[in-house]
Design an enzyme around this catalytic site. Structure first.
Site, PDB file in Angstrom:
ATOM      1  N   LYS A   1      15.574  75.284  55.889  1.00  0.00           N
ATOM      2  CA  LYS A   1      14.627  74.939  54.835  1.00  0.00           C
ATOM      3  C   LYS A   1      13.788  76.151  54.464  1.00  0.00           C
ATOM      4  O   LYS A   1      13.512  77.006  55.301  1.00  0.00           O
ATOM      5  CB  LYS A   1      13.724  73.794  55.291  1.00  0.00           C
ATOM      6  CG  LYS A   1      14.442  72.460  55.457  1.00  0.00           C
ATOM      7  CD  LYS A   1      13.485  71.328  55.751  1.00  0.00           C
ATOM      8  CE  LYS A   1      12.872  71.463  57.139  1.00  0.00           C
ATOM      9  NZ  LYS A   1      12.069  70.272  57.496  1.00  0.00           N
TER      10      LYS A   1
ATOM     11  N   ASP B   1      28.504  66.141  50.307  1.00  0.00           N
ATOM     12  CA  ASP B   1      28.458  67.113  51.398  1.00  0.00           C
ATOM     13  C   ASP B   1      29.763  67.888  51.503  1.00  0.00           C
ATOM     14  O   ASP B   1      29.769  69.120  51.653  1.00  0.00           O
ATOM     15  CB  ASP B   1      28.200  66.399  52.728  1.00  0.00           C
ATOM     16  CG  ASP B   1      26.725  66.146  52.985  1.00  0.00           C
ATOM     17  OD1 ASP B   1      25.887  66.862  52.425  1.00  0.00           O
ATOM     18  OD2 ASP B   1      26.419  65.228  53.761  1.00  0.00           O
TER      19      ASP B   1
END
Length: 377
Positions: free
Chosen positions: A100, A171
């Site tokens: 992140k 994904d």
């Protein structure tokens, strides 16, 4: 261990990603010869806990995307862990990660930090939305992205309402896009000697899957609606009941429709202006579906689809997962991989004549679980 026959033999990869998109990319690279080292925190990739079921010491979910890798545990929140990580990067060709933005900032890093330390590094960054824009840096999972990016809106039917695609298609597509980007960057590095940052997002990958619904929208200005198993542009491209179960007809042109009607002794149907062309069939699909369902409901679907496909009419019985994994053609194509101890998975779908994929390592246990030292280079 099986011999490494892959086209990417000699390349070193650090897979510092978790869950599915990044790890799936790392597995593809590993299957095709790269040496892949998976970096995990002490508790491991989240998906190690995504069970039951389990395959040995790993969840089946984790095992499905982490073949042909070794594992090393590093605490990247510590300065010692980050130093060890950068030491590994010094002789690495490819880094795959999905940190992140907030995590990188907390470590005093930014997205360019890794290529600055190793200018030849191909740094593949997988994220939900990218680093900037209205959603930049926000977290994402496959199904939430399916909802946000319109995939659910065209899946299902009027009775069901919007539905998720029954597998993590976003994904896995993101993992494929990451792999494609890495291979493009490898080619450029051969020409320039320089690495670069490759970025792909779940958001962009999901939107890329909207064909033909996006094209239809650009053409008409109308937002598509779910059509169940029917194709929005082609007919009959739909599922039908037979006496032995459901089948799917994928008739894509007028010649195939003529062949189909001839086999079922429905020649008058293919000659009817209401159904003679695909635009006509698509416009009049409701009437045509009723006629075809009546004609098909008492047939042996397995026998019929076997006969039709040999006449050049694309179709198939609708099979469950067990049936397809035990299908003679699946076995003939060597699409099932078995490795000791106790690992079974799906083979690479890519066939290369001189440098085929190889399956050398079962998905790794966490070093702390096995009691063995960390896998190091």
């Amino acid at each position: 261990m099986n011999a490494n026959t892959g086209a990417l033999k000699g390349l070193r990869v650090i897979d510092a990603s978790r869950v599915l998109g990044g790890p799936f990319c790392g597995q593809i690279l590993g299957d095709h010869g790269a040496e892949v080292l998976k970096i995990e925190i002490e508790t491991g990739d989240d998906t190690r806990q995504w069970g039951p079921p389990y395959m040995g010491h790993n969840s089946a979910y984790f095992s499905g995307a982490n073949r042909n890798k070794r594992s090393r545990v590093l605490d990247l929140s510590s300065s010692d862990g980050r130093q060890a990580f950068f030491e590994l990067l010094s002789d690495t060709d490819i880094l795959v990660e999905n940190f992140k933005e907030s995590t990188l900032k907390k470590w005093g890093l930014h997205t360019g930090s890794f290529t600055q330390s190793n200018p030849k590094l191909i740094h593949c960054r997988v994220s939900g939305f990218g680093s900037d824009g209205p959603y930049g840096g926000l977290p994402a999972y496959d199904t939430a992205i399916q909802a946000q990016c319109g995939l659910m809106s065209v899946n299902g039917d009027n009775a069901s309402g919007p539905m998720r695609v029954g597998l993590p298609i976003v994904d896995m597509t993101t993992g494929l896009n990451a792999t494609i980007g890495i291979l493009l960057a490898l080619h450029d590095r051969e020409l320039t000697g320089k690495g670069q940052i490759v970025e792909t997002t779940l958001f962009a990958s999901a939107i890329s899957l909207l064909h033909p619904h996006s094209s239809n929208y650009f053409s008409t200005g109308k937002s598509p609606i779910p059509t169940g198993n029917a194709h929005p542009n082609i007919y009959p491209y739909d599922s039908f009941r037979t006496a032995t179960g459901m089948i799917y007809l994928a008739i894509g042109n007028d010649t195939q429709f003529v062949q189909f009607c001839r086999h079922l002794e429905l020649d008058s149907l293919s000659a009817d202006p209401l159904y003679a062309t695909n635009p006509a069939r698509s416009t009049n699909r409701e009437q045509l579906r009723t006629i075809l369902q009546t004609a098909l409901q008492d047939t042996d679907g397995n026998q019929l689809t076997s006969e039709l496909i040999r006449l050049g009419v694309p179709c198939a019985p609708i099979k469950n997962v067990q049936e397809v994994l035990e299908d003679p053609h699946t076995l003939h194509q060597n699409l099932i991989v078995k490795l000791d101890p106790g690992y079974t998975g799906i083979a690479s779908p890519i066939s290369l004549s001189r440098t085929p994929a190889s399956y050398r390592l079962a998905p790794p246990r966490l070093p702390s679980e096995s009691g063995e030292p960390d896998d190091v280079r």
